[in-house]
Design a protein around this motif. Structure first.
Motif, PDB file in Angstrom:
ATOM      1  N   LEU A 185      36.583  41.350  58.131  1.00 17.05           N
ATOM      2  CA  LEU A 185      37.081  42.709  57.915  1.00 17.05           C
ATOM      3  C   LEU A 185      36.310  43.452  56.827  1.00 17.05           C
ATOM      4  CD1 LEU A 185      39.575  41.402  59.484  1.00 17.05           C
ATOM      5  CD2 LEU A 185      40.939  43.124  58.300  1.00 17.05           C
ATOM      6  N   TYR A 186      35.637  42.694  55.930  1.00 13.46           N
ATOM      7  CA  TYR A 186      35.006  43.383  54.800  1.00 13.46           C
ATOM      8  C   TYR A 186      33.625  42.858  54.411  1.00 13.46           C
ATOM      9  CZ  TYR A 186      37.187  39.411  52.376  1.00 13.46           C
ATOM     10  OH  TYR A 186      37.601  38.154  51.998  1.00 13.46           O
ATOM     11  N   GLU A 187      33.146  41.788  55.022  1.00 14.92           N
ATOM     12  CA  GLU A 187      31.826  41.245  54.678  1.00 14.92           C
ATOM     13  C   GLU A 187      30.805  41.642  55.742  1.00 14.92           C
ATOM     14  OE1 GLU A 187      30.548  39.856  52.183  1.00 14.92           O
ATOM     15  OE2 GLU A 187      32.233  39.124  50.958  1.00 14.92           O
ATOM     16  N   GLN A 188      29.814  42.430  55.354  1.00 20.37           N
ATOM     17  CA  GLN A 188      28.819  42.900  56.317  1.00 20.37           C
ATOM     18  C   GLN A 188      28.014  41.741  56.903  1.00 20.37           C
ATOM     19  OE1 GLN A 188      28.606  45.981  57.565  1.00 20.37           O
ATOM     20  NE2 GLN A 188      27.146  45.069  58.992  1.00 20.37           N
ATOM     21  N   GLU A 189      27.776  40.711  56.101  1.00 17.65           N
ATOM     22  CA  GLU A 189      27.041  39.550  56.585  1.00 17.65           C
ATOM     23  C   GLU A 189      27.742  38.916  57.789  1.00 17.65           C
ATOM     24  OE1 GLU A 189      25.347  35.271  54.862  1.00 17.65           O
ATOM     25  OE2 GLU A 189      26.916  36.348  53.772  1.00 17.65           O
ATOM     26  N   ILE A 190      29.048  38.777  57.699  1.00 16.20           N
ATOM     27  CA  ILE A 190      29.813  38.162  58.785  1.00 16.20           C
ATOM     28  C   ILE A 190      29.921  39.116  59.967  1.00 16.20           C
ATOM     29  CG2 ILE A 190      32.001  37.094  59.411  1.00 16.20           C
ATOM     30  CD1 ILE A 190      30.281  35.519  57.385  1.00 16.20           C
ATOM     31  N   PHE A 220      41.567  35.395  50.698  1.00 17.76           N
ATOM     32  CA  PHE A 220      40.652  36.467  51.084  1.00 17.76           C
ATOM     33  C   PHE A 220      40.925  37.741  50.294  1.00 17.76           C
ATOM     34  CE2 PHE A 220      40.642  33.427  54.519  1.00 17.76           C
ATOM     35  CZ  PHE A 220      39.280  33.295  54.759  1.00 17.76           C
ATOM     36  N   GLU A 221      40.005  38.669  50.423  1.00 15.20           N
ATOM     37  CA  GLU A 221      40.064  39.919  49.671  1.00 15.20           C
ATOM     38  C   GLU A 221      40.494  41.060  50.590  1.00 15.20           C
ATOM     39  OE1 GLU A 221      36.230  40.347  47.863  1.00 15.20           O
ATOM     40  OE2 GLU A 221      36.230  38.299  47.066  1.00 15.20           O
ATOM     41  N   GLY A 222      40.261  42.289  50.163  1.00 13.69           N
ATOM     42  CA  GLY A 222      40.620  43.447  50.970  1.00 13.69           C
ATOM     43  C   GLY A 222      42.113  43.522  51.201  1.00 13.69           C
ATOM     44  N   ILE A 223      42.526  43.743  52.437  1.00 14.40           N
ATOM     45  CA  ILE A 223      43.943  43.870  52.753  1.00 14.40           C
ATOM     46  C   ILE A 223      44.701  42.563  52.557  1.00 14.40           C
ATOM     47  CG2 ILE A 223      43.511  45.748  54.390  1.00 14.40           C
ATOM     48  CD1 ILE A 223      44.013  43.714  56.648  1.00 14.40           C
ATOM     49  N   PHE A 224      43.969  41.443  52.405  1.00 12.06           N
ATOM     50  CA  PHE A 224      44.609  40.133  52.226  1.00 12.06           C
ATOM     51  C   PHE A 224      44.722  39.733  50.759  1.00 12.06           C
ATOM     52  CE2 PHE A 224      42.037  39.884  56.208  1.00 12.06           C
ATOM     53  CZ  PHE A 224      43.094  39.954  57.100  1.00 12.06           C
ATOM     54  N   PRO A 239      47.705  31.577  59.301  1.00 11.74           N
ATOM     55  CA  PRO A 239      47.057  31.810  60.596  1.00 11.74           C
ATOM     56  C   PRO A 239      47.320  33.180  61.204  1.00 11.74           C
ATOM     57  CG  PRO A 239      47.893  29.571  60.506  1.00 11.74           C
ATOM     58  CD  PRO A 239      48.383  30.254  59.259  1.00 11.74           C
ATOM     59  N   ARG A 240      48.415  33.848  60.842  1.00  9.08           N
ATOM     60  CA  ARG A 240      48.684  35.172  61.416  1.00  9.08           C
ATOM     61  C   ARG A 240      47.570  36.168  61.093  1.00  9.08           C
ATOM     62  NH1 ARG A 240      52.392  35.428  56.931  1.00  9.08           N
ATOM     63  NH2 ARG A 240      54.069  34.618  58.248  1.00  9.08           N
ATOM     64  N   MET A 241      46.815  35.913  60.008  1.00  5.99           N
ATOM     65  CA  MET A 241      45.711  36.806  59.640  1.00  5.99           C
ATOM     66  C   MET A 241      44.633  36.862  60.719  1.00  5.99           C
ATOM     67  SD  MET A 241      45.227  35.806  55.623  1.00  5.99           S
ATOM     68  CE  MET A 241      46.473  36.180  54.382  1.00  5.99           C
ATOM     69  N   ILE A 242      44.611  35.856  61.575  1.00  9.32           N
ATOM     70  CA  ILE A 242      43.604  35.809  62.637  1.00  9.32           C
ATOM     71  C   ILE A 242      43.714  37.006  63.565  1.00  9.32           C
ATOM     72  CG2 ILE A 242      43.030  34.528  64.760  1.00  9.32           C
ATOM     73  CD1 ILE A 242      43.375  31.956  63.108  1.00  9.32           C
ATOM     74  N   HIS A 243      44.902  37.568  63.711  1.00 12.55           N
ATOM     75  CA  HIS A 243      45.040  38.725  64.599  1.00 12.55           C
ATOM     76  C   HIS A 243      44.186  39.899  64.110  1.00 12.55           C
ATOM     77  CE1 HIS A 243      48.041  37.020  67.253  1.00 12.55           C
ATOM     78  NE2 HIS A 243      48.706  36.581  66.194  1.00 12.55           N
ATOM     79  N   GLN A 244      44.125  40.111  62.801  1.00 15.48           N
ATOM     80  CA  GLN A 244      43.254  41.169  62.286  1.00 15.48           C
ATOM     81  C   GLN A 244      41.785  40.833  62.531  1.00 15.48           C
ATOM     82  OE1 GLN A 244      46.054  40.166  60.500  1.00 15.48           O
ATOM     83  NE2 GLN A 244      46.675  41.784  59.084  1.00 15.48           N
ATOM     84  N   GLN A 268      39.032  43.013  64.712  1.00 20.99           N
ATOM     85  CA  GLN A 268      37.732  43.400  64.169  1.00 20.99           C
ATOM     86  C   GLN A 268      36.588  42.911  65.061  1.00 20.99           C
ATOM     87  OE1 GLN A 268      35.729  45.705  62.093  1.00 20.99           O
ATOM     88  NE2 GLN A 268      37.702  45.299  61.125  1.00 20.99           N
ATOM     89  N   ILE A 269      36.692  41.694  65.556  1.00 26.74           N
ATOM     90  CA  ILE A 269      35.682  41.166  66.475  1.00 26.74           C
ATOM     91  C   ILE A 269      35.614  42.033  67.729  1.00 26.74           C
ATOM     92  CG2 ILE A 269      35.088  39.209  67.984  1.00 26.74           C
ATOM     93  CD1 ILE A 269      36.357  37.396  65.768  1.00 26.74           C
ATOM     94  N   SER A 270      36.766  42.426  68.234  1.00 29.59           N
ATOM     95  CA  SER A 270      36.823  43.300  69.410  1.00 29.59           C
ATOM     96  C   SER A 270      36.091  44.612  69.150  1.00 29.59           C
ATOM     97  CB  SER A 270      38.278  43.571  69.782  1.00 29.59           C
ATOM     98  OG  SER A 270      38.365  44.535  70.811  1.00 29.59           O
ATOM     99  N   SER A 271      36.318  45.185  67.978  1.00 28.90           N
ATOM    100  CA  SER A 271      35.670  46.443  67.626  1.00 28.90           C
ATOM    101  C   SER A 271      34.156  46.278  67.501  1.00 28.90           C
ATOM    102  CB  SER A 271      36.246  46.966  66.309  1.00 28.90           C
ATOM    103  OG  SER A 271      35.578  48.134  65.884  1.00 28.90           O
ATOM    104  N   ILE A 272      33.721  45.204  66.841  1.00 26.51           N
ATOM    105  CA  ILE A 272      32.290  44.962  66.641  1.00 26.51           C
ATOM    106  C   ILE A 272      31.586  44.723  67.974  1.00 26.51           C
ATOM    107  CG2 ILE A 272      30.601  43.347  65.662  1.00 26.51           C
ATOM    108  CD1 ILE A 272      32.661  42.887  63.369  1.00 26.51           C
ATOM    109  N   LYS A 273      32.230  43.950  68.834  1.00 24.60           N
ATOM    110  CA  LYS A 273      31.630  43.606  70.118  1.00 24.60           C
ATOM    111  C   LYS A 273      31.766  44.716  71.154  1.00 24.60           C
ATOM    112  CE  LYS A 273      30.124  39.270  69.840  1.00 24.60           C
ATOM    113  NZ  LYS A 273      28.670  38.995  69.997  1.00 24.60           N
TER     114      LYS A 273
END
Length: 261
Positions: A185-190, A212-216, A223-228, A232-237
């Motif tokens: 959600l916040y690391e450009q490298e990832i 984690f940082e940011g909203i977390f 594990p619920r954080m995986i939904h975010q 994000q993966i959906s948006s990037i892809k």
């Protein structure tokens, strides 16, 4: 929300009350399974106990490389225990090479013993017909790739992978998997890695209790954080969320052979 699997978590490293909170919240989070990796022999034993207590816990057994090497006797004990409990584990892990410790200690640090231990774990994974979960990032990743290729390993999972483009391509070409944490959600490298890497060879994880940082920020990793992460993966892809959920879930079930559950 759609079903998810946390492909890499250190459940045994949470406090007892936190474990209860996490496990009680899995159904609401639609998390069907967590792959709980081990740090050393005592960690393996605790993860086995957790798996016997909670049906969602799928343990992996190994030795995390970011610590002092065990003695020969300790290595023998660990491998003997893993041999006796091979049917109880879904994978060998977490194993790999100590990049961060090596960076801290500097030029005098010897990688040789860690390379030898990793090769023994790779041989064990082949012998037990198990996938292997790797901590191998940046400059250490090519050395891990060398060993995997040497032994013809087909099922390797580079958790929270970070590395250069040639190594990333090498991992993808070998058919190996990576997993993505909430820092997407916040690391450009990832985010760049997610853009480049094939979705069909990707999973999602928390690596909890790492925070984690940011909203977390300030929150216990769950594990619920995986939904975010999936959003994000959906948006990037540029793929529909439903398709991304389905692919990531199917990838993890197949890789860890959870389809018989």
């Amino acid at each position: 929300m759609k079903p998810i699997i946390d492909a890499h978590i250190h459940l045994d490293l949470y406090e007892a009350a936190e474990i209860e909170e996490i496990m009680a919240g899995l159904e609401n989070a639609q998390c069907t399974d967590v792959i709980s990796v081990s740090y050393h022999l005592d960690s393996c034993r605790i993860n086995l106990q957790l798996a016997e207590t909670y049906h969602q816990v799928r343990p992996a057994f190994g030795f995390h490389p970011e610590q002092e090497l065990p003695s020969d006797h300790e290595i023998s004990q660990l491998f003997s225990w893993m041999e006796n409990h091979a049917e109880d584990m879904v994978a060998v892990g977490e194993v790999g090479l100590p990049y961060y410790m090596r960076m801290e200690q500097g030029a005098g640090f010897s990688l040789q013993g860690y390379m030898e231990l990793l090769e023994e774990f790779i041989k064990g994974a082949k012998r037990w017909n198990k996938p292997i979960v790797l901590h191998a990032v940046y400059d250490d990743a090519p050395a891990a790739c060398d060993l995997l290729e040497k032994h013809g390993v087909k099922k390797a999972h580079f958790h929270w992978f970070k590395g250069d483009a040639p190594t990333t391509e090498r991992i993808a070409e070998n058919g190996w998997f990576i997993s993505v944490t909430p820092d997407v959600l916040y690391e450009q490298e990832i985010r760049g890695l997610v853009q480049r890497y094939p979705l069909k060879q990707m999973m999602v994880e928390t690596d909890g209790p790492w925070r984690f940082e940011g909203i977390f920020s300030g929150k216990m990793t769950h594990p619920r954080m995986i939904h975010q992460s999936v959003d994000q993966i959906s948006s990037i892809k540029g793929c529909p969320p439903e398709a991304v959920y389905q692919t990531l879930y199917a990838n993890t079930k197949e890789f860890y052979r959870l389809n018989g559950r």
